[in-house]
Structure formats: C-alpha cells, structure tokens
Design a protein around this motif. Structure first.
Motif, short mmCIF file in Angstrom:
data_model
loop_
_atom_site.label_atom_id
_atom_site.label_comp_id
_atom_site.label_asym_id
_atom_site.label_seq_id
_atom_site.Cartn_x
_atom_site.Cartn_y
_atom_site.Cartn_z
N GLU A 1 -42.42 3.67 8.46
CA GLU A 1 -43.38 4.40 7.63
C GLU A 1 -42.60 5.13 6.53
O GLU A 1 -41.60 5.79 6.82
N GLN B 1 -43.45 20.87 24.32
CA GLN B 1 -43.29 20.31 25.68
C GLN B 1 -43.58 21.38 26.74
O GLN B 1 -44.20 21.08 27.76
N TRP C 1 -46.87 18.83 9.82
CA TRP C 1 -46.52 19.73 8.72
C TRP C 1 -47.09 19.32 7.38
O TRP C 1 -47.14 20.11 6.45
N LYS D 1 -50.65 24.92 18.05
CA LYS D 1 -49.19 24.90 17.87
C LYS D 1 -48.93 24.22 16.52
O LYS D 1 -48.85 23.00 16.43
N GLY E 1 -49.02 13.58 14.59
CA GLY E 1 -47.60 13.43 14.26
C GLY E 1 -47.20 11.97 14.29
O GLY E 1 -48.06 11.07 14.29
N GLY E 2 -45.91 11.73 14.33
CA GLY E 2 -45.41 10.36 14.28
C GLY E 2 -45.62 9.62 15.61
O GLY E 2 -45.80 10.23 16.66
N GLY F 1 -50.09 20.46 15.72
CA GLY F 1 -50.31 20.02 14.35
C GLY F 1 -49.07 19.43 13.69
O GLY F 1 -47.95 19.61 14.17
N GLU G 1 -43.37 23.43 13.07
CA GLU G 1 -42.29 24.32 12.64
C GLU G 1 -41.67 23.84 11.33
O GLU G 1 -40.93 24.57 10.68
N LEU H 1 -51.77 9.47 14.99
CA LEU H 1 -50.39 9.08 14.69
C LEU H 1 -50.27 8.45 13.30
O LEU H 1 -51.19 8.53 12.49
P1 NAD Z 1 -43.73 14.87 14.16
O1 NAD Z 1 -44.13 13.83 15.10
O2 NAD Z 1 -42.29 15.01 13.80
O3 NAD Z 1 -44.20 16.33 14.64
C1 NAD Z 1 -45.52 16.65 14.92
C2 NAD Z 1 -45.58 17.81 15.88
O4 NAD Z 1 -44.96 17.44 17.08
C3 NAD Z 1 -44.91 19.11 15.44
O5 NAD Z 1 -45.78 20.18 15.72
C4 NAD Z 1 -43.66 19.17 16.30
O6 NAD Z 1 -43.26 20.48 16.61
C5 NAD Z 1 -44.12 18.48 17.54
N1 NAD Z 1 -43.04 17.85 18.30
C6 NAD Z 1 -41.81 17.47 17.86
N2 NAD Z 1 -41.11 16.94 18.87
C7 NAD Z 1 -41.88 16.98 19.96
C8 NAD Z 1 -41.71 16.58 21.32
N3 NAD Z 1 -40.58 16.02 21.78
N4 NAD Z 1 -42.75 16.76 22.18
C9 NAD Z 1 -43.90 17.32 21.75
N5 NAD Z 1 -44.11 17.73 20.50
C10 NAD Z 1 -43.12 17.56 19.61
O7 NAD Z 1 -44.63 14.56 12.91
P2 NAD Z 1 -44.51 15.20 11.52
O8 NAD Z 1 -43.14 14.89 10.95
O9 NAD Z 1 -44.97 16.60 11.54
O10 NAD Z 1 -45.59 14.33 10.71
C11 NAD Z 1 -45.28 13.07 10.21
C12 NAD Z 1 -45.88 11.96 11.03
O11 NAD Z 1 -47.17 12.31 11.45
C13 NAD Z 1 -46.06 10.69 10.23
O12 NAD Z 1 -45.75 9.60 11.06
C14 NAD Z 1 -47.52 10.70 9.88
O13 NAD Z 1 -48.06 9.43 9.62
C15 NAD Z 1 -48.12 11.32 11.09
N6 NAD Z 1 -49.39 11.96 10.75
C16 NAD Z 1 -50.53 11.47 11.26
C17 NAD Z 1 -51.73 12.05 10.90
C18 NAD Z 1 -53.05 11.56 11.44
O14 NAD Z 1 -54.05 12.26 11.25
N7 NAD Z 1 -53.12 10.42 12.08
C19 NAD Z 1 -51.74 13.12 10.04
C20 NAD Z 1 -50.53 13.60 9.54
C21 NAD Z 1 -49.35 13.03 9.92
#
Ligand code: NAD
Length: 467
Positions: A344, A186, A126, A150, A200-201, A124, A153, A223
């Motif tokens: 973004e 990972q 944050w 997961k 996530g991103g 998930g 954090e 993403l």
């Molecule tokens: P992030 O990519 O930093 O983190 C997301 C998740 O990935 C966290 O749980 C983190 O622990 C995990 N993570 C971090 N590094 C990792 C790695 N190397 N390998 C595997 N997992 C890893 O994203 P964020 O900062 O939590 O959220 C912001 C981004 O997410 C923005 O780009 C936003 O647009 C996107 N987002 C997309 C949606 C959607 O539904 N499409 C929803 C919310 C956020």
C-alpha cells in the motif's frame, strides 16, 4: 458535563484495568442504555467537534501539515455530521421491529432487540485521527455502549486534544480516552472488551484479531490495501484526471481509500497522464515543495519505493528530507513486483499501469487481494455493470473517489484483507449492537400439549403437518 469549566477526572492518570472497571460499572447500572442518554452523548460529541474546530484544525496542522479546509472537510464536518445523524435517528434505529412468524410459531411474537455489547474499545489510526476515532465511537454510543478510545500515537497533538476534550463534553464514567502506542493497545485488548473496532494497517489488524480471539471479543477491522482506479477507454478523461489528482493530493495521499494506483486503457493512457500533470500543477498553484508526510519512517519508506521503481517518472519525483515532503509523483508502468505495486503506497505517488482492454483491467484487480475501495471511470452502463459485478471490494465508487466515506446512508468497511464489518449511519448502530432474538409465547391454552410425551401416532402426524 458540557462546559470547559468542569474539571474532568483524567483517564490518563488511572491505570488501564481501573478505567475499564469503572466503565463496566457504569454500563452495569443501565445508564448508557437509555435513548435519552445516547442522544445527549451524541449531541455533546457534535458540539465538542463544532465548538473546537479551530483547535482541531491546529492539531491536524501540527500532526499532518493539513490545511484548515481539508481539516474541516475530512475530520470535522464528516464526524459532526455522523454524530448529528445518529442523534436524530437513534430512537428509530433502536425500535423493536416485529417479525411475521411462521404458523407453527403462533400464538407468539418475535423481534430483534438491539442490545448494546457493553464496553467497546475503539483503536484509531493517525491519518484522520478525529474521524477514525470519534466516527466509530458515534456508532458505539448510539448503540448504548460505554467506550474506551485509543487514538493513534502517530498523531500526538490530535491524540492529546481528544484526551482533553472528551472528558469535558462526554459522560466521564462511560467514555474514556487512553493515550499510547501499540503496547497500550495490546494491554487494553487484554482486558477482554465486549466489542472492538480497530482502524489501521492489515498486518497490525492481524495482531489485534489474534489478541482479541483469546477473549472471543468480536471485532470490526477497518484495514487498508491497494485501492485501484480503472479508467476505461470511454471515460471522461478531463474529470477523471482532476478527481484522481485531487484524491491523491488530499492528506498527501495518506488515506486508506486514496487511489493507490490507476489501471488505464492503452488508448487513453497518455492523455490521462498529461491531464493528471495539468491538474496537479493547477491544484498545487506553483508550489513545488511537495506534500508533507506524517513522519520520517513513512517518508523514508516512500522515497525508497520511488528510488526502486523501474517505471517512468512522468510527474514530480523530487523529495525534501529536511521538510519530510514528497512532490506529487506519477510513475508510468512500474514493474508489477516492485514495492510501489506490492505494498500500500499511503503517500502522494501514483503508479499508472497500462492495459489493453477492460478484461485485462478486471483480471488485474482480481489477481490481487480484495481492496478496500475500487474505483471506475466510464460513461457506459454496460462497463459499469460489469465492473460492479466482477470486481469484489469493500466499496465501489463510479466516476468519483472518496465520497463513499462521507455518506451516512451506506456502510463503510472492507472485505477479506481490507477488513471485516462496516459502520456509518445506521450501519454503525447495527455494528455495535448485538441483535438479540426475542420470542414471546402465551401459556394458555397450552397448545404445546401435542408435543409433550408420551408420543402418540396422532400427535406425530399433526406435528409433521405443523412444523
Ligand atoms: P497502524 O496499523 O500502524 O496503527 C493503527 C493503530 O494501531 C494505532 O492506534 C496504533 O497505536 C495501534 N497499534 C500499533 N501496533 C499495535 C499492536 N501491535 N497491537 C495493537 N494495536 C497496535 O495504522 P496507521 O499507520 O495508523 O494507519 C495506516 C493504515 O491504516 C493503512 O494501511 C491504512 O490503509 C489503514 N487505514 C484504514 C482505514 C479504514 O477505515 N479502513 C482508515 C485509515 C487507515
């Protein structure tokens, strides 16, 4: 399993391989496949969210400074609604649907059997920690999978609360919460899950996809990206300004489908900026302290993007490092290569780009990566139809923003760099189910005798007519 008094085995005291092994064992028993089990879990998930609304709101306030109404609207009501809808409909979704077969396939019957993948990993984000961790879990449970969650954090209070609540409400041998950072993600992916959903991103999404590839784990990637809002010359500017301002202020603009930037027709640009200013002032009700950002890293990123702008700051512009707050800010006509227009934004800063006409607006969006959401304000059907047909995006919403996320009736997901796969409602059930083709045949009379060797001319002629 549904009362707070039952002491759950905490998944955090167990190592990752053991957790996954335990869930695999449960899945192998077939327990999670029964529709009754799925319904119970979904109802328990809904109950967990509803009964703990105050604790969830408190965690969201600690992590994100979120107001209780916004916590309820975005994380609590939407996730509880998803779980309720799935509990009600899962029996119908999972039913076999017979397909009408070709003549050459008769006698026989064929259907799609929705089969759970096995053990699903949900990673998930944050910004809506509950909705974006438990929401995908709804689809995974409805499909009859065991699930590892997961949470991010970056929202530690929300992550800890999920780790505490999930074992008290859900089947502890089939659903586990593993807390931790990217390294933990990972390590989890390396276990080789049967399906994975990551929110996530885009850059981290790429790493998740790469790691999943070595196990051929199928992925859903939710993403981010830059979601544009086209405001056409004929738009209802009053309403557009209010809705854009509301959506940019919600969760301090830290929403994957927030309006990232506006493309405004030159003829209405100034009126739009004035009305967005008015809407921001009304919504902030005299509070000029700014919107709380999740952490210093994101605060610094936003402040330096703002410092680098070559555009005109028409609204706000201030920030407070001690409180990690940024004022709602509107920047008119930034340089198209500067950080505000390159990356973004994910914060309460709204660039407005001026264009001469709709052609330019469409070309602008299409010259950039496909967004997660594209928004349009117009009163004209032909404008609406053109933009729907000519602008590719994960999803599109005309004359409003964000609400495409809150319906269970439409799939939610990205396209290209904004993601792959989609969920919500029945689409979530389908996303986490393998569509197994099943064909059954009779044995007597054995009509296949005509295709058995030795091949005669007569059999070949008949076969050519049949197939
Ligand atoms: P992030 O990519 O930093 O983190 C997301 C998740 O990935 C966290 O749980 C983190 O622990 C995990 N993570 C971090 N590094 C990792 C790695 N190397 N390998 C595997 N997992 C890893 O994203 P964020 O900062 O939590 O959220 C912001 C981004 O997410 C923005 O780009 C936003 O647009 C996107 N987002 C997309 C949606 C959607 O539904 N499409 C929803 C919310 C956020």
């Amino acid at each position: 399993m549904t009362t707070e008094s039952v002491a759950p085995p905490s998944s955090t005291t167990e190592d990752i391989p053991s957790t996954v092994k335990r869930l695999r064992k449960t899945f192998a028993t077939g327990r999670t496949r029964s529709i009754e089990w799925r319904r119970q879990q979904l109802k328990a998930l809904e109950r967990m969210i509803v009964e703990n609304e105050a604790q969830i709101a408190d965690a969201l306030n600690q992590d994100l400074g979120r107001k209780p109404f916004e916590a309820w609207l975005a994380d609590i009501a939407s996730t509880a609604g998803e779980a309720r809808d799935a509990a009600k409909n899962v029996g119908k979704w999972a039913k076999r649907k017979q397909r009408l077969l070709e003549f050459s396939q008769l006698p026989g019957r064929g259907w799609v059997e929705y089969e759970p993948y096995g053990v699903v990993l949900v990673i998930g984000a944050w910004n809506f920690p509950f909705a974006l961790t438990l929401g995908p879990a709804v689809g995974a449970l409805a499909a009859g999978n065991a699930v590892v969650l997961k949470p991010s954090e970056v929202a530690p209070a929300s992550s800890a609360l999920m780790a505490r609540l999930v074992p008290r409400y859900l089947d502890t041998d089939a659903v586990a919460v593993v807390e931790g950072d990217g390294a933990v993600s990972q390590e989890l992916i390396a276990q080789g899950f049967d399906r994975l959903c990551f929110t996530g991103g885009t850059e981290i999404g790429r790493k998740v996809y790469e790691a999943a590839a070595s196990h051929l784990t199928p992925v859903t990637l939710e993403l981010g990206g830059k979601s544009p809002v086209i405001v056409a010359a004929d738009a209802d500017i009053d309403v557009a300004a209010k809705r854009i301002a509301f959506s940019k202020l919600l969760n301090s603009g830290q929403i994957c489908i927030a309006p990232d930037y506006v493309i405004a027709d030159a003829s209405i640009r100034d009126e739009l900026v004035d009305k967005i200013r008015g809407a921001v002032e009304a919504f902030e009700a005299g509070d000029t302290s700014g919107k709380r950002i999740v952490n210093e890293r994101h605060f610094d990123r936003l402040v330096s993007s703002l410092a680098a702008t070559k555009g005109t700051v028409a609204v706000g512009g201030g920030s407070d490092a001690s409180e990690i707050k940024i004022q709602p800010t509107v920047v008119v006509d930034p340089d198209l290569d500067e950080p505000l227009m390159r990356d973004e934004i994910f914060g309460p800063i709204l660039p407005i780009v001026t264009v001469a006409n709709l052609d330019e607006a469409i070309d602008f969006v299409n010259s950039r990566p496909k967004p997660l959401a594209a928004y349009l304000f117009t009163k004209t059907k032909s404008v609406r139809e053109r933009v729907i047909k000519e602008v590719p995006a994960g999803g599109m919403l005309v004359n409003h923003l964000l609400f495409q996320f809150t319906t269970t009736k439409l799939p939610f997901g990205g396209v290209g760099p904004s993601g792959m796969g989609a969920y919500h409602g029945k689409f979530g059930f389908e996303e986490f189910s393998h569509r197994k083709s099943v064909l059954t045949k009779t044995t007597r009379p054995d009509l296949s005798a005509i295709i058995y060797p030795p091949y005669t001319d007569k059999a070949w002629k008949l076969a050519r007519r049949l197939f």
